[in-house]
Design an enzyme around this catalytic site. Structure first.
Site, PDB file in Angstrom:
ATOM      1  N   GLU A 141       0.860  -1.189   0.000  1.00 14.16           N
ATOM      2  CA  GLU A 141       0.000   0.000   0.000  1.00 14.16           C
ATOM      3  C   GLU A 141       0.892   1.235   0.000  1.00 14.16           C
ATOM      4  OE1 GLU A 141      -2.498   2.721  -0.205  1.00 14.16           O
ATOM      5  OE2 GLU A 141      -3.506   0.777  -0.018  1.00 14.16           O
ATOM      6  N   ASP A 158      -5.691  -4.166  -6.458  1.00 12.16           N
ATOM      7  CA  ASP A 158      -6.885  -3.450  -5.990  1.00 12.16           C
ATOM      8  C   ASP A 158      -6.610  -1.959  -6.116  1.00 12.16           C
ATOM      9  OD1 ASP A 158      -9.268  -2.752  -4.839  1.00 12.16           O
ATOM     10  OD2 ASP A 158      -8.655  -3.220  -2.792  1.00 12.16           O
ATOM     11  N   THR A 201      -6.899   2.073  -7.625  1.00 15.89           N
ATOM     12  CA  THR A 201      -7.897   3.088  -7.917  1.00 15.89           C
ATOM     13  C   THR A 201      -7.952   3.285  -9.434  1.00 15.89           C
ATOM     14  OG1 THR A 201      -6.233   4.829  -7.648  1.00 15.89           O
ATOM     15  CG2 THR A 201      -7.516   4.236  -5.705  1.00 15.89           C
TER      16      THR A 201
END
Length: 287
Positions: free
Chosen positions: A108, A158, A160
């Site tokens: 992340e 995952d 954006t």
């Protein structure tokens, strides 16, 4: 933003959707993104980044079940899973339901996303951050897949939309890195927008992924939160057979997994790869 205010999504210039706001739970502009979580009377807690809705409590299970169980059950023996993005923890939650998975790495870019989701979206992660198989890496996804020496069985992007920080996760450099760090028989999946309204995203992903994978396609799911309704997921592997498993095999694997899902089932899995003709025409492929 005040209580009872109307929040407007800004993804599209000429059309869109709005949400009534009962209560703003969190808002902060970080180094990477403008984050907000608010409560809606129908959809529950809603998270938006840079003016675009990312997830809601009401229907997040559809997105996350399809992003995880389709590739993991198609693989059949995944031990190491890499999640790029996914800071809200729901992808981790679904992957952790597969008892055969031994290691889950999540990359992340923004540590702030993880921290505020722990507090404000507890139903999304459902304690999955505490799973001993989980490892969090704060890094850029492109950098990680091109620098790591680790190999993975399934990679889930995952990401954006391809604007701002998420843009790099739709590039050839990212796809090449993912292909490099997949084990033999590995599968890569990624969210690819609502193809009826964001068709160029699918076309670009198909072109770029095809440089590094022998089998590239898409599958779909109906997710009300995302304007346009039908979300498209990119699929890439070196083995076309992984995408073409028969229903009996999928039913057996699903039964053996012990999963109890709200959207995913083996028939949905098989049917999700049937694509509308307008998308096939845009991709210049036949099915």
């Amino acid at each position: 933003m005040t209580q009872k205010e109307i929040w407007y999504e800004t993804l599209h210039a000429n059309f869109g959707q709005y949400f009534s706001v009962e209560n703003v739970l969190y808002r902060e502009k970080t180094e990477h993104q403008d984050l907000v979580i608010f409560e809606n009377p129908v959809l529950g807690r809603v998270m938006a980044l840079d003016g675009v809705v990312q997830t809601t409590e009401r229907d997040e299970f559809i997105y996350h079940e399809m992003m995880t169980h389709v590739p993991l059950l198609a693989h059949g023996q995944a031990k190491k899973v890499l999640i790029i993005g996914g800071g809200d923890g729901a992808m981790l939650r679904e992957v952790s339901r597969h008892q055969g998975v031994e290691q889950i790495t999540m990359v992340e870019i923004d540590a702030g996303v993880v921290e505020f989701c722990r507090q404000y979206l507890p139903n999304h992660n459902a304690g999955a951050y505490d799973d001993p198989r989980f490892k969090l890496v704060i890094d850029d996804g492109v950098n990680f897949v091109n620098q790591t020496d680790e190999k993975f069985d399934v990679i889930i992007s995952d990401c954006t939309d391809p604007i701002g920080p998420g843009e790099s996760l739709f590039t050839s450099a990212f796809y090449e890195g993912c292909a490099r760090c997949l084990n033999e028989g590995g599968i890569f999946v990624a969210q690819n927008g609502v193809c009826f309204l964001q068709q160029d995203e699918a076309v670009n992903s198909h072109t770029r992924l095809s440089q590094y994978f022998k089998d590239v396609s898409f599958y779909q799911a109906a997710i009300p939160t995302y304007y346009g309704g039908i979300m498209t997921f990119a699929w890439a592997s070196q083995d076309p057979a992984l995408r073409q498993l028969d229903l009996t095999t999928l039913q057996h694997r699903f039964h053996q997994s012990g999963l109890n899902c709200r959207y995913y089932n083996p028939a949905i899995h098989a049917g999700s790869f049937a694509l509308p003709q307008y998308l096939l025409d845009a991709l210049n492929v036949s099915r």
